[in-house]
Each structure stands twice: as structure tokens, then as C-alpha cells.
Design a protein around this motif. Structure first.
Motif, PDB file in Angstrom:
ATOM      1  N   THR A   1       0.857  -1.175   0.000  1.00 20.45           N
ATOM      2  CA  THR A   1       0.000   0.000   0.000  1.00 20.45           C
ATOM      3  C   THR A   1       0.899   1.232   0.000  1.00 20.45           C
ATOM      4  O   THR A   1       1.886   1.291   0.731  1.00 20.45           O
ATOM      5  CB  THR A   1      -0.919   0.035   1.230  1.00 20.45           C
ATOM      6  N   PRO A   2       0.577   2.221  -0.813  1.00 22.41           N
ATOM      7  CA  PRO A   2       1.431   3.410  -0.870  1.00 22.41           C
ATOM      8  C   PRO A   2       1.343   4.214   0.424  1.00 22.41           C
ATOM      9  O   PRO A   2       0.277   4.318   1.033  1.00 22.41           O
ATOM     10  CB  PRO A   2       0.866   4.198  -2.041  1.00 22.41           C
TER      11      PRO A   2
ATOM     12  N   SER B   1      -6.662   8.468 -10.381  1.00 21.93           N
ATOM     13  CA  SER B   1      -6.189   7.706  -9.228  1.00 21.93           C
ATOM     14  C   SER B   1      -4.664   7.783  -9.183  1.00 21.93           C
ATOM     15  O   SER B   1      -4.015   8.186 -10.143  1.00 21.93           O
ATOM     16  CB  SER B   1      -6.639   6.243  -9.339  1.00 21.93           C
ATOM     17  N   GLY B   2      -4.102   7.380  -8.065  1.00 20.33           N
ATOM     18  CA  GLY B   2      -2.648   7.373  -7.934  1.00 20.33           C
ATOM     19  C   GLY B   2      -1.990   6.445  -8.939  1.00 20.33           C
ATOM     20  O   GLY B   2      -0.933   6.762  -9.498  1.00 20.33           O
ATOM     21  N   ARG B   3      -2.604   5.309  -9.181  1.00 17.81           N
ATOM     22  CA  ARG B   3      -2.059   4.351 -10.144  1.00 17.81           C
ATOM     23  C   ARG B   3      -2.095   4.922 -11.556  1.00 17.81           C
ATOM     24  O   ARG B   3      -1.156   4.767 -12.340  1.00 17.81           O
ATOM     25  CB  ARG B   3      -2.843   3.034 -10.083  1.00 17.81           C
TER      26      ARG B   3
ATOM     27  N   HIS C   1       0.403   9.092  -5.665  1.00 24.95           N
ATOM     28  CA  HIS C   1      -0.729   8.702  -4.822  1.00 24.95           C
ATOM     29  C   HIS C   1      -1.174   9.847  -3.918  1.00 24.95           C
ATOM     30  O   HIS C   1      -2.354   9.963  -3.588  1.00 24.95           O
ATOM     31  CB  HIS C   1      -0.379   7.473  -3.989  1.00 24.95           C
ATOM     32  N   GLU C   2      -0.244  10.720  -3.518  1.00 23.18           N
ATOM     33  CA  GLU C   2      -0.609  11.890  -2.728  1.00 23.18           C
ATOM     34  C   GLU C   2      -1.290  12.942  -3.605  1.00 23.18           C
ATOM     35  O   GLU C   2      -2.205  13.631  -3.166  1.00 23.18           O
ATOM     36  CB  GLU C   2       0.635  12.498  -2.079  1.00 23.18           C
TER      37      GLU C   2
ATOM     38  N   ALA D   1      -3.142  12.416  -6.138  1.00 22.19           N
ATOM     39  CA  ALA D   1      -4.417  11.929  -6.674  1.00 22.19           C
ATOM     40  C   ALA D   1      -5.628  12.588  -6.024  1.00 22.19           C
ATOM     41  O   ALA D   1      -6.664  12.739  -6.666  1.00 22.19           O
ATOM     42  CB  ALA D   1      -4.508  10.417  -6.513  1.00 22.19           C
ATOM     43  N   GLN D   2      -5.503  13.023  -4.776  1.00 22.50           N
ATOM     44  CA  GLN D   2      -6.665  13.618  -4.108  1.00 22.50           C
ATOM     45  C   GLN D   2      -7.057  14.967  -4.703  1.00 22.50           C
ATOM     46  O   GLN D   2      -8.168  15.430  -4.502  1.00 22.50           O
ATOM     47  CB  GLN D   2      -6.419  13.748  -2.614  1.00 22.50           C
TER      48      GLN D   2
ATOM     49  N   ALA E   1       0.674   7.428 -11.887  1.00 18.56           N
ATOM     50  CA  ALA E   1       1.955   6.739 -12.016  1.00 18.56           C
ATOM     51  C   ALA E   1       2.128   6.172 -13.429  1.00 18.56           C
ATOM     52  O   ALA E   1       3.220   6.233 -14.008  1.00 18.56           O
ATOM     53  CB  ALA E   1       2.063   5.627 -10.976  1.00 18.56           C
TER      54      ALA E   1
ATOM     55  N   ILE F   1       1.146   7.544   2.333  1.00 23.23           N
ATOM     56  CA  ILE F   1       0.700   8.906   2.082  1.00 23.23           C
ATOM     57  C   ILE F   1       0.955   9.710   3.347  1.00 23.23           C
ATOM     58  O   ILE F   1       0.460   9.372   4.426  1.00 23.23           O
ATOM     59  CB  ILE F   1      -0.787   8.941   1.680  1.00 23.23           C
TER      60      ILE F   1
ATOM     61  N   THR G   1       3.957  12.588  -4.166  1.00 25.54           N
ATOM     62  CA  THR G   1       3.995  11.328  -4.904  1.00 25.54           C
ATOM     63  C   THR G   1       2.718  11.242  -5.733  1.00 25.54           C
ATOM     64  O   THR G   1       1.743  11.956  -5.448  1.00 25.54           O
ATOM     65  CB  THR G   1       4.073  10.119  -3.945  1.00 25.54           C
TER      66      THR G   1
END
Length: 95
Positions: free
Chosen positions: A11-12, A43-45, A34-35, A37-38, A48, A14, A32
Motif C-alpha cells: 500500500t502506498p 487515481s494514484g495508479r 498517490h498523494e 491523486a486527491q 503513475a 501517504i 507522490t
């Protein structure tokens, strides 16, 4: 009897209390995917994957990929759909 799992799901991580990208501190802060993405519609993926395909601008520090607050704002503006401007209605011209 079954064998134990070789790895556990990753799990990433955050970080907490991140500055918003719109703030003066957030414009140069490194997030990052994933950070970030909000604040994006992705999404974070997905972020990436977009970085891996070189579709968006990012920062590479030799090991990890990051997005600055300014890059997040530019990404959101790039994918924002703006409404059309209303044009005045045409009037019929009598012949």
C-alpha cells in the motif's frame, strides 16, 4: 496445508498534513502520484502510469517520481472542460 504468502500487498505511504497545491508552500512541494491523486480526477495508479508513459510533466530525483503543486494545477487545468460561451440567437432576415 497451504504455503504462506511470499509477499504482502503493498500500500502506498501517504504523508499527513500535506499543503494544498494552490498555496505558496504547495506550489514547490513534491507530491507522490498517490498523494497528488486527491487533487486530480485520476487515481494514484493512473498518475503513475501517465508518468511512466511520459504523458505528463513530473520531477525525477534519481529514484522516485514526484509532481509539484504547480504541475498538479496545470494537469487539472489541462483536463478541465470549460462550458461554451453562449452566442446571441440569430434573427431571421426577411427577404
Amino acid at each position: 496445508m497451504t504455503a504462506p504468502r511470499a509477499t504482502k500487498p503493498r500500500t502506498p505511504k501517504i504523508r499527513e498534513k500535506l499543503p494544498a497545491p494552490q498555496t505558496a508552500e504547495g506550489l514547490l512541494f513534491h507530491y507522490t502520484p498517490h498523494e497528488a491523486a486527491q487533487w486530480t480526477p485520476f487515481s494514484g495508479r493512473t498518475l503513475a502510469d501517465m508518468i511512466a508513459r511520459r504523458e505528463i510533466n513530473y520531477v525525477f530525483n534519481g529514484r522516485d517520481n514526484y509532481l509539484t503543486g504547480a504541475q498538479i494545477i496545470a494537469l487539472v487545468e489541462r483536463y478541465t472542460v470549460k462550458p461554451f460561451a453562449k452566442k446571441p440567437a440569430r434573427t431571421a432576415v426577411a427577404a
